[in-house]
Design a protein around this motif. Structure first.
Motif, PDB file in Angstrom:
ATOM      1  N   THR A 262    -106.371 -17.336 -18.897  1.00 18.51           N
ATOM      2  CA  THR A 262    -106.038 -17.579 -20.302  1.00 18.51           C
ATOM      3  C   THR A 262    -106.714 -18.870 -20.754  1.00 18.51           C
ATOM      4  OG1 THR A 262    -103.900 -16.505 -20.057  1.00 18.51           O
ATOM      5  CG2 THR A 262    -104.166 -18.004 -21.937  1.00 18.51           C
ATOM      6  N   ILE A 263    -107.413 -18.781 -21.897  1.00 20.23           N
ATOM      7  CA  ILE A 263    -108.053 -19.967 -22.457  1.00 20.23           C
ATOM      8  C   ILE A 263    -107.069 -20.667 -23.388  1.00 20.23           C
ATOM      9  CG2 ILE A 263    -109.985 -20.810 -23.862  1.00 20.23           C
ATOM     10  CD1 ILE A 263    -111.040 -19.506 -21.409  1.00 20.23           C
TER      11      ILE A 263
ATOM     12  N   VAL B 149    -101.535 -17.147 -18.706  1.00 25.46           N
ATOM     13  CA  VAL B 149    -100.304 -17.306 -19.470  1.00 25.46           C
ATOM     14  C   VAL B 149     -99.897 -15.928 -19.981  1.00 25.46           C
ATOM     15  CG1 VAL B 149     -99.209 -18.477 -21.415  1.00 25.46           C
ATOM     16  CG2 VAL B 149    -101.044 -19.616 -20.136  1.00 25.46           C
ATOM     17  N   TYR B 150     -98.656 -15.576 -19.779  1.00 24.65           N
ATOM     18  CA  TYR B 150     -98.172 -14.238 -20.125  1.00 24.65           C
ATOM     19  C   TYR B 150     -97.240 -14.286 -21.331  1.00 24.65           C
ATOM     20  CZ  TYR B 150    -100.130 -12.048 -16.001  1.00 24.65           C
ATOM     21  OH  TYR B 150    -101.003 -11.542 -15.080  1.00 24.65           O
ATOM     22  N   THR B 151     -97.069 -13.126 -21.953  1.00 29.31           N
ATOM     23  CA  THR B 151     -96.170 -13.035 -23.120  1.00 29.31           C
ATOM     24  C   THR B 151     -94.710 -13.208 -22.707  1.00 29.31           C
ATOM     25  OG1 THR B 151     -96.190 -10.633 -22.846  1.00 29.31           O
ATOM     26  CG2 THR B 151     -97.708 -11.561 -24.476  1.00 29.31           C
ATOM     27  N   ALA B 152     -94.423 -13.059 -21.422  1.00 23.42           N
ATOM     28  CA  ALA B 152     -93.099 -13.368 -20.868  1.00 23.42           C
ATOM     29  C   ALA B 152     -93.306 -13.523 -19.365  1.00 23.42           C
ATOM     30  CB  ALA B 152     -92.102 -12.259 -21.186  1.00 23.42           C
TER      31      ALA B 152
ATOM     32  N   LEU C  94    -102.271 -13.257 -21.874  1.00 23.88           N
ATOM     33  CA  LEU C  94    -102.941 -13.638 -23.119  1.00 23.88           C
ATOM     34  C   LEU C  94    -104.367 -14.053 -22.831  1.00 23.88           C
ATOM     35  CD1 LEU C  94    -100.042 -15.834 -24.522  1.00 23.88           C
ATOM     36  CD2 LEU C  94    -100.806 -13.652 -25.484  1.00 23.88           C
ATOM     37  N   LYS C  95    -105.299 -13.603 -23.685  1.00 22.87           N
ATOM     38  CA  LYS C  95    -106.687 -14.066 -23.537  1.00 22.87           C
ATOM     39  C   LYS C  95    -106.810 -15.508 -23.994  1.00 22.87           C
ATOM     40  CE  LYS C  95    -109.581  -9.968 -23.818  1.00 22.87           C
ATOM     41  NZ  LYS C  95    -109.705  -8.943 -24.871  1.00 22.87           N
TER      42      LYS C  95
ATOM     43  N   VAL D  59    -107.375 -14.648 -34.613  1.00 23.66           N
ATOM     44  CA  VAL D  59    -106.181 -13.881 -34.946  1.00 23.66           C
ATOM     45  C   VAL D  59    -106.370 -12.490 -34.351  1.00 23.66           C
ATOM     46  CG1 VAL D  59    -104.777 -12.918 -36.792  1.00 23.66           C
ATOM     47  CG2 VAL D  59    -105.795 -15.187 -37.054  1.00 23.66           C
ATOM     48  N   GLU D  60    -105.471 -12.108 -33.492  1.00 21.66           N
ATOM     49  CA  GLU D  60    -105.596 -10.802 -32.851  1.00 21.66           C
ATOM     50  C   GLU D  60    -104.501  -9.881 -33.352  1.00 21.66           C
ATOM     51  OE1 GLU D  60    -106.186 -11.023 -28.515  1.00 21.66           O
ATOM     52  OE2 GLU D  60    -105.994 -13.175 -28.787  1.00 21.66           O
ATOM     53  N   GLY D  61    -103.976 -10.217 -34.514  1.00 21.23           N
ATOM     54  CA  GLY D  61    -102.880  -9.405 -35.009  1.00 21.23           C
ATOM     55  C   GLY D  61    -101.604  -9.650 -34.228  1.00 21.23           C
ATOM     56  N   MET D  62    -101.629 -10.691 -33.381  1.00 20.73           N
ATOM     57  CA  MET D  62    -100.449 -10.959 -32.560  1.00 20.73           C
ATOM     58  C   MET D  62     -99.759 -12.205 -33.087  1.00 20.73           C
ATOM     59  SD  MET D  62    -100.261 -11.513 -28.475  1.00 20.73           S
ATOM     60  CE  MET D  62    -100.484  -9.920 -27.701  1.00 20.73           C
ATOM     61  N   LEU D  63     -98.616 -11.985 -33.758  1.00 20.77           N
ATOM     62  CA  LEU D  63     -97.882 -13.104 -34.338  1.00 20.77           C
ATOM     63  C   LEU D  63     -97.324 -14.006 -33.242  1.00 20.77           C
ATOM     64  CD1 LEU D  63     -95.729 -11.502 -37.142  1.00 20.77           C
ATOM     65  CD2 LEU D  63     -97.488 -13.259 -37.382  1.00 20.77           C
ATOM     66  N   ILE D  64     -96.776 -13.366 -32.221  1.00 20.67           N
ATOM     67  CA  ILE D  64     -96.006 -14.074 -31.210  1.00 20.67           C
ATOM     68  C   ILE D  64     -96.787 -14.099 -29.907  1.00 20.67           C
ATOM     69  CG2 ILE D  64     -93.847 -14.012 -29.889  1.00 20.67           C
ATOM     70  CD1 ILE D  64     -93.677 -14.654 -32.921  1.00 20.67           C
TER      71      ILE D  64
END
Lengths: 401, 401
Positions: free
Chosen positions: A238-239, A178-181, A192-193, A246-251
């Motif tokens: 992607t799991i 799964v990708y951020t876009a 995404l991990k 929390v990886e510091g990634m809000l979105i």
């Protein structure tokens, strides 16, 4: 090590070389010491070919006979994949949906799994065999074959993983995760991990098209850890699970959906129950309404504006025009030049400023927002279709860099 | 009226128009007031296509997985034919082999039917439905799918007719019935109204290729009346039953078989047990020996001459040459320029002169007889292949006119 359920779609087993590719992935998983249950779909175009055969006979074939017909597709796949595994020296056996114990309700062509009787499956696993199960199918109480409908093989795999208490359910696809876009549109999109079930559900409904929604809902319900992974390059994917670090990634992602039409009903009388009438009418026809905007109207009227999938727009307009007298509305307009762009992330519910960062990114690009919808983990905007790709890039830059 | 089992082969359902042709035959039988159970094979080349798919994966696929694969062929046929029947307004339902209650032994790819649990079938018939059953397949005690091997759908139909106490079992083919000779070769050959099971068995083994032998044996055992009938021109065909009316016709048919090779072993020691050694050796390799001739030999030797199917001749010669020391024989020769011509008729056992009429007909044509074999209802001669068609005509003229 553990028990792993691996699901492969129709493209992954479409011909001899892809079948052996899948067999090698399964063999490696087995040789690493895992018990493996494999779920496969029908090969490539088999299902379409069978549907075409039925269409030659009848324009409206019975659902029961369609399921009898279509279930042969997966049965062919499981036999061929099992032969390939045996050719690689792996002890394996194929099981149809009914042999694997899939009990469903009576709803032919869109059956729901009621339970899985895992007795046969477990006895085959106990004999150290890889078990290759036909996805998409089951048996109802009359001992008739049923199919689960679109995305059914994903659902079969997740349900099996839940019933067998598997350690993981791997969904093999043509993408690496799964990708951020959409990485085909935005090369800097990153894989995404991890992602939560809820985030995945929002992304799927926004057109990310990686996992079937029903299977994600099922995985969430039974706590089955999913992995989305590529069958051509099986590096870690992607799991999908309940909570992520929390990886510091809000979105988690930015998604674009062009399957959207905006319908406006002008001058609806501003009396109680009118919105209900309109939307229940659409619900009865199984039309999914997404974002709804209600204008403060002139005089005693209001304008109702909402989005529906582009593919359902024509039906929606017909229904509304036919029943105009029931809600006393005026002109029904439909616009198809729009797109929906959304950001998804469980982190945003505890962080302020997410919406304003998104809107600022669009403002900086001079992109006009027509409608807005927010939930706890999602913000969607309706903008001009022509602006959509630029909007995805700008938002991705603002949040993910 | 009654209960009729109708069996249609793969050619009869190979495409849309042939499927509707079959559906109309079934519909007419139903509308005439009969209960109908239909047994169908896989469409046209489906089985060959599936075998080719398996061959791409493995040169020696497991028998269980082959049966899993091949059984899909009939499942496709039953769904499509049922849709066509429903399209014609006939209430119908399809059943796979296991749904129809076919219980077999474990022998994958060549399973034997042990019994048929007719509960589901009878309940569907009681609901006034035409039941369309997948031929060629069943389920073994492990709940695994088996197939019955070559000609299996005929066997399925006869077994069903026996289990349901059907009034008749109609086997639809591309010919209009059983003829006194091959009508493509001998236009004056006539269609038989009736023939006995034993006569049919002899004719089938002589290459008449109308009915599978196993199904005729089964019909004889359970007293199921068969009808061989054309699916393209369904006028009354040939009835196969226990006893037929004497119609003044001694001979039911003249058959030619070119699948024959003559093997000679020269100078076999003339001591007890030698023939036994030779033929048990061939039996172990499943080679069927037909006519046997044993010459009175020179000194203490004899010559053993016998026929085998042409297709098994090479294997037979290899086996014999490899084991020559065990029977102390000399040279092994094989001749393939022969044909077997036979007359069949239950009437001949009570009539003298049949053999001499046959031999006279051949003598009048100057045809040389190399070997002769007789049974109660059959006389076969081995002659030169070049003489075979002339022999059939001459014999047909002598007996049938």
């Amino acid at each position: 090590m553990g028990l792993i359920v691996q699901k492969f779609g129709g493209t992954s087993v479409k011909d001899r070389s892809r079948i052996f590719n899948v067999a090698r992935i399964v063999a490696n998983t087995r040789k690493a010491g895992n018990d493996v249950v494999v779920v496969v779909s029908a090969q490539g175009d088999t299902t379409d070919d069978l549907i075409a055969k039925a269409a030659e006979i009848s324009s409206n074939p019975s659902d029961r006979e369609m399921d009898m017909l279509l279930s042969t597709g997966e049965q062919i796949s499981i036999a061929l994949l099992t032969m390939a595994l045996q050719e690689l020296g792996i002890s394996a056996i194929s099981l149809t949906g009914w042999q694997a114990g899939f009990a469903t309700n009576r709803a032919y062509t869109k059956a729901r799994i009621k339970r899985i009787n895992t007795e046969r499956l477990e006895s085959e696993l106990a004999r150290n065999r890889v078990v290759v199960v036909a996805g998409f199918q089951g048996l109802n109480r009359s001992d008739d074959i049923t199919t689960l409908g679109r995305g059914g093989s994903d659902t079969s795999a997740v349900a099996l993983a839940a019933a067998l208490h598997a350690d993981r359910c791997q969904i093999f696809t043509d993408v690496e995760g799964v990708y951020t876009a959409d990485p085909r549109k935005l090369p800097k999109a990153t894989k995404l991990k991890e992602i939560t079930f809820d985030e995945m559900l929002e992304l799927a409904s926004l057109g990310a098209q990686v996992l079937n929604n029903r299977s994600v809902e099922l995985a969430k319900k039974y706590g089955v850890e999913l992995e989305v992974i590529s069958s051509l390059n099986p590096v870690p994917g992607t799991i999908v699970k309940e909570e992520t670090k929390v990886e510091g990634m809000l979105i988690k992602g930015v998604a674009k959906d062009e399957n959207v039409a905006v319908i406006s009903i002008m001058e609806v009388p501003d009396v109680p129950g009118m919105s209900f009438k309109v939307f229940s009418m659409l619900a009865q026809r199984n039309i999914n309404v997404d974002i709804i905007l209600q204008s403060s109207g002139r005089e005693n009227n209001k304008d109702l504006i909402f989005t529906v999938p582009l593919t359902e727009a024509q039906t929606a307009v017909s229904v509304l025009n036919e029943n105009k007298n029931r809600f006393g509305g005026g002109e029904v307009q439909v616009s198809t030049d729009y797109a929906k762009v959304s950001i998804v992330g469980a982190g945003m519910q505890s962080h302020s400023g997410v919406a304003s960062t998104m809107f600022e990114a669009l403002f900086n690009q001079g992109i006009n927002i027509h409608m807005i919808s927010t939930s706890e983990i999602k913000i969607s905007v309706i903008i001009d279709k022509a602006d959509a790709d630029r909007a995805v890039t700008a938002i991705h830059d603002a949040f993910i860099h």
